[in-house]
Design an enzyme around this catalytic site. Structure first.
Site, PDB file in Angstrom:
ATOM      1  N   ASP A  87       0.845  -0.996  -0.094  1.00 17.97           N
ATOM      2  CA  ASP A  87       0.073   0.022   0.052  1.00 17.97           C
ATOM      3  C   ASP A  87       1.013   1.258  -0.001  1.00 17.97           C
ATOM      4  OD1 ASP A  87      -1.918   2.046   0.443  1.00 17.97           O
ATOM      5  OD2 ASP A  87      -1.930   1.540   2.577  1.00 17.97           O
ATOM      6  N   ASN A 112      -0.094   4.472  -0.308  1.00 19.90           N
ATOM      7  CA  ASN A 112      -0.690   5.759  -0.309  1.00 19.90           C
ATOM      8  C   ASN A 112      -1.231   5.716   1.160  1.00 19.90           C
ATOM      9  OD1 ASN A 112      -3.037   4.532  -0.815  1.00 19.90           O
ATOM     10  ND2 ASN A 112      -3.778   5.754  -2.107  1.00 19.90           N
ATOM     11  N   ASP A 125      -3.773   4.062   2.575  1.00 17.70           N
ATOM     12  CA  ASP A 125      -5.293   3.988   2.796  1.00 17.70           C
ATOM     13  C   ASP A 125      -5.315   2.474   3.485  1.00 17.70           C
ATOM     14  OD1 ASP A 125      -4.946   2.560   0.612  1.00 17.70           O
ATOM     15  OD2 ASP A 125      -6.641   3.610  -0.512  1.00 17.70           O
ATOM     16  N   ASP A 173      -2.024  -1.179  -3.844  1.00 17.39           N
ATOM     17  CA  ASP A 173      -2.305  -0.227  -5.140  1.00 17.39           C
ATOM     18  C   ASP A 173      -1.243  -0.573  -6.116  1.00 17.39           C
ATOM     19  OD1 ASP A 173      -0.442   1.290  -3.821  1.00 17.39           O
ATOM     20  OD2 ASP A 173      -1.817   2.204  -2.745  1.00 17.39           O
ATOM     21  N   ASP A 182      -5.793  -9.910 -15.316  1.00 13.13           N
ATOM     22  CA  ASP A 182      -6.771 -10.794 -15.307  1.00 13.13           C
ATOM     23  C   ASP A 182      -8.158 -10.422 -16.101  1.00 13.13           C
ATOM     24  OD1 ASP A 182      -8.641 -12.773 -13.901  1.00 13.13           O
ATOM     25  OD2 ASP A 182      -7.218 -12.566 -12.081  1.00 13.13           O
ATOM     26  N   ASP A 225     -10.419 -15.509 -16.117  1.00 14.28           N
ATOM     27  CA  ASP A 225     -10.866 -15.988 -14.977  1.00 14.28           C
ATOM     28  C   ASP A 225     -12.324 -16.690 -15.378  1.00 14.28           C
ATOM     29  OD1 ASP A 225     -12.130 -15.468 -11.989  1.00 14.28           O
ATOM     30  OD2 ASP A 225     -13.487 -14.892 -13.018  1.00 14.28           O
ATOM     31  N   GLU A 235      -8.027 -20.194 -16.448  1.00 12.24           N
ATOM     32  CA  GLU A 235      -8.720 -20.883 -15.181  1.00 12.24           C
ATOM     33  C   GLU A 235      -9.677 -21.917 -15.746  1.00 12.24           C
ATOM     34  OE1 GLU A 235     -10.407 -19.903 -10.873  1.00 12.24           O
ATOM     35  OE2 GLU A 235     -11.289 -19.117 -12.647  1.00 12.24           O
ATOM     36  N   HIS A 270      -5.104 -17.212  -4.970  1.00 11.48           N
ATOM     37  CA  HIS A 270      -5.869 -16.245  -4.063  1.00 11.48           C
ATOM     38  C   HIS A 270      -7.037 -17.018  -3.561  1.00 11.48           C
ATOM     39  CE1 HIS A 270      -7.334 -15.678  -7.996  1.00 11.48           C
ATOM     40  NE2 HIS A 270      -8.437 -15.088  -7.519  1.00 11.48           N
ATOM     41  N   ASP A 271      -7.230 -18.264  -4.288  1.00 12.13           N
ATOM     42  CA  ASP A 271      -8.714 -18.703  -3.918  1.00 12.13           C
ATOM     43  C   ASP A 271      -8.380 -20.044  -2.925  1.00 12.13           C
ATOM     44  OD1 ASP A 271     -10.179 -17.091  -5.271  1.00 12.13           O
ATOM     45  OD2 ASP A 271      -9.740 -18.593  -7.268  1.00 12.13           O
TER      46      ASP A 271
END
Ligand code: NOJ
Length: 482
Positions: A13, A15, A17, A21, A90, A190, A246, A322-323
């Protein structure tokens, strides 16, 4: 090439928040270069209400403000190129967001062109149009209040796109070409296996909950090849583009159509051996713990995958994404987690035939995160499963443990850059819990340590690139000896 998957919300990150990013990725390109990465796959960064963290796109042409701007994307492409790193994006083409203007128009006017971009059907006598079950649990149909229902095989905010409509297909191809022209080197596709549905939308034999799975109705459904080949000709063939699909559920006999010499894609992910524990889309009851499957079973799956794919084409080899929960937790008993097991897994898959994908944090030997309450979860499918588990009689506390073990959030915790506040990921409040292992499992510490998991991954990457070994490791054939 060696590929690396970035889950941008959790990478870095820049910035403050609390959300990772594009500028964060730009700042960390040196790290990727040092690791020897050639290709980076970035999970979706398009404009999105983030119901499924970017897999619900409301504008395919804009970068979501949480991730930055289109200019940041241009800069990332340019800076990565200077370092010899290619970026693949993606592509989410099976569905968009219900906040996409197409869907909004379709809601407002059932007769407009955009209404044909989706699957709207009327239910008979208050019944849903069919008994298909969504991948995230519950029915795959949602009412819109005027007697119509729309199909969503993932979340309610992810209406399925109707690929039978040529105007829609043209719009998708134009969008792909837009990103290609910007210098994107390729795409990860995807849920692409679902774009063709049984045109009758007929119900199937109901299971205990009255619904049916999607295997027979919209997974690799006959005729999908026409769409995929058309897309290839209209888009990917324009450049020397890398595509990785995928596509779980394609039988090996059909792999040639997908990744053969004249296949739809450069390569695809095989889900058999990575989902030996049953996978994120299955119900929690199907999950198998380490010990409930055997090592020979796993070996046979892996060898089958290798030998079948090499008959016809090329594969992508991987253990994490990530799954999934982290590979250490999928494959190794907890008491054996550590350097030896993490590097064993690395060796196991890095020396296979195919393009290796490293998922962020895997190269540090990250394991699952301990979860204490449902409030700590973010993932839509984990939260759905959490409710289902309680409906089945578990207490909330038990439910957290049951779904926590297999939650996709395990892979999505912020990347541990150092042992400082928030693991050096953000100066703000991280959007998801930081894995408490960051005090020891972090990039800064492992960079200093020649005996770390990270150092080991660097050696493996170097071995795949060293001219003395890259021939057989890159292009050799694999012959199982056991
Ligand atoms: C597969 C993606 O990897 C997953 O994260 C997402 O939830 C579904 N497709 C729906 O797009």
């Amino acid at each position: 090439a060696i590929a690396y998957q970035i889950y941008p919300r959790s990478f870095y990150d820049a910035n403050g928040d609390g959300v990772g990013d594009l500028r964060g990725i730009i700042e960390k390109l040196d790290y990727l270069q040092e690791l020897g990465i050639d290709v980076v796959w970035i999970c979706p960064v398009y404009k999105s209400p983030m119901d499924d963290n970017g897999y619900d796109i409301s504008d395919y042409y804009q970068i979501d403000p949480q991730f930055g701007t289109n200019e940041d994307m241009d800069e990332l492409l340019a800076k990565a190129k200077e370092k010899g790193i290619k970026i693949i994006m993606d592509l989410v083409l099976n569905h968009c967001s219900d906040e996409h203007p197409w869907f909004q128009k379709a809601l407002a006017d059932p007769d407009c062109e955009e209404a044909e971009y989706f699957y709207f059907r009327r239910g008979e006598n208050g019944q849903l149009p069919n008994n298909w079950r969504s991948m995230f649990g519950g029915p795959a149909w949602e009412p819109v209040g005027d007697g119509r229902y729309y199909l969503h095989i993932f979340g309610k905010k992810q209406p399925d796109l109707n690929w039978e409509n040529p105007k829609l297909r043209r719009k998708l191809y134009d969008m792909i070409n837009y990103w290609q022209d910007k210098g994107v080197a390729g795409f990860r596709l995807d849920a692409i296996i679902h774009i063709k549905k049984d045109p009758t939308l007929a119900s199937r034999e109901p299971e205990a909950d009255g619904m049916c799975g999607l295997l027979e109705c919209c997974k690799n459904y006959p005729g999908i090849g026409d769409f995929l080949m058309e897309m290839r000709h209209e888009t990917f063939d324009r450049t020397d583009c890398m595509t990785v699909a995928e596509a779980p559920g394609v039988p090996y006999e059909q792999y040639g159509e997908y990744v053969g010499e004249n296949g739809y894609f450069s390569m695809m992910f095989d889900f058999t051996y990575t989902e030996i524990y049953a996978g994120w889309a299955s119900t929690w009851k199907d999950y198998k713990k380490v010990g409930e499957w055997t090592v020979p079973e796993f070996r046979d799956m892996l060898f089958r995958s290798q030998t079948e794919i090499q008959k016809v084409g090329w594969g992508a080899v991987y253990l994490e994404n990530h799954d999934y929960p982290r590979a250490l937790d999928k494959y190794i008993p907890k008491e054996d987690h550590g350097y030896a097991s993490a590097t064993m897994l690395a060796t196991l898959y890095f020396l296979l035939r195919g393009t290796p994908f490293i998922y962020q944090g895997q190269e540090l030997g990250m394991a699952n995160c301990p979860w204490n309450s449902a409030e700590e979860f973010n993932d839509i499918s984990t939260l759905n499963q959490y409710n289902l588990v309680q409906q089945a009689g578990c207490t909330p506390k038990e439910a957290v443990q049951v779904v926590g073990e297999y939650s996709r959030d395990n892979a999505r915790t912020p990347f541990p850059w150092d042992d400082g506040p928030n693991a050096g990921f953000t100066t703000g409040k991280p959007w998801l819990k930081v894995n408490p292992s960051y005090t020891t499992v972090n990039a800064a510490a492992e960079r200093q340590d020649p005996h770390s998991v990270l150092a080991y991954y660097k050696k493996l990457v170097a071995l795949r690139k060293d001219p003395a070994t890259s021939g057989p490791l890159g292009y050799g054939t694999i012959t199982p000896c056991l």
